[in-house]
Design an enzyme around this catalytic site. Structure first.
Site, short mmCIF file in Angstrom:
data_model
loop_
_atom_site.label_atom_id
_atom_site.label_comp_id
_atom_site.label_asym_id
_atom_site.label_seq_id
_atom_site.Cartn_x
_atom_site.Cartn_y
_atom_site.Cartn_z
N LYS A 30 5.74 -4.05 -3.97
CA LYS A 30 5.53 -4.70 -5.26
C LYS A 30 6.82 -4.63 -6.07
O LYS A 30 7.72 -3.86 -5.78
CB LYS A 30 4.43 -3.98 -6.07
CG LYS A 30 3.06 -3.97 -5.43
CD LYS A 30 2.38 -5.32 -5.49
CE LYS A 30 0.98 -5.29 -4.94
NZ LYS A 30 0.88 -5.33 -3.50
N SER B 24 0.49 -10.81 -1.42
CA SER B 24 0.65 -10.42 -2.83
C SER B 24 2.04 -10.67 -3.38
O SER B 24 2.23 -10.67 -4.59
CB SER B 24 0.26 -8.96 -3.04
OG SER B 24 1.24 -8.10 -2.50
#
Length: 144
Positions: free
Chosen positions: A102, A65
Site C-alpha cells: 500500500k 488494490s
C-alpha cells in the site's frame, strides 16, 4: 519462498549473464527515429534495479488494490528493506499476520495504508495492530 494472501516473496537468484543489449538512442513512441547510428551496449537488470543486494527481495502482487499506482495482479515488485519509509512511498507492510502492499500516509495524527483503488478501504494503523513496514517498493516489472 514466503506466501501470503496478498504477496508471494522470493529472493532474487544471482545472475550469471553479462546482461542484455541496450539500444541507448531511445525508442520513439511518436515518430520513428532513424536506426543509422545506434549503439548497442550491454546492461544488467541486476545493476539497474538492485541497489542493495543483501536487502532486496522480489514479490508478486496478488489482487487489485494498487491498480491506480500501476501495480496489477502478478506484477513483480522489487523491494528494498534498507530504505527508510517515508510519506507517500509504496511499501510492503506486515499487518496482523499478513503482508500487503500500500501507499504510506504518515502525518502527526498517525499512519494509514492507502490503497490505489477506491473499492478497497484505507487502513488506519492503531496500537492494537501487529504492524511493521517490511520494505519499500523501488521498481515494478510487468509482463505484457
Amino acid at each position: 519462498m514466503i506466501t501470503s494472501k496478498n504477496l508471494i516473496f522470493f529472493t532474487p537468484k544471482p545472475s550469471t549473464s553479462e546482461g542484455a543489449f541496450l539500444l541507448d538512442t531511445g525508442i520513439s513512441a511518436g515518430f520513428p527515429i532513424p536506426a543509422d547510428d545506434f549503439e548497442a551496449t550491454k546492461v544488467s537488470l541486476d545493476e539497474e534495479l538492485i541497489k542493495n543486494k543483501n536487502a532486496t527481495f522480489f514479490a508478486k502482487v496478488k489482487g487489485q488494490s494498487m491498480i491506480g499506482a500501476g501495480l496489477n495482479d502478478n506484477d513483480l515488485l522489487v523491494i528494498d528493506r534498507s530504505l527508510q519509509p517515508e510519506n507517500n512511498k509504496i511499501a510492503v507492510c506486515f499487518i496482523d499476520g499478513d503482508f500487503t502492499v500500500k501507499r504510506l500516509k504518515v502525518d502527526a495524527n498517525g499512519i494509514w495504508l492507502q490503497p490505489e483503488n477506491p473499492d478497497y478501504p484505507i487502513i488506519k494503523i492503531t496500537e492494537e495492530n501487529d504492524f511493521m513496514i517490511w520494505g519499500i517498493v523501488t521498481n515494478v516489472i510487468k509482463k505484457l
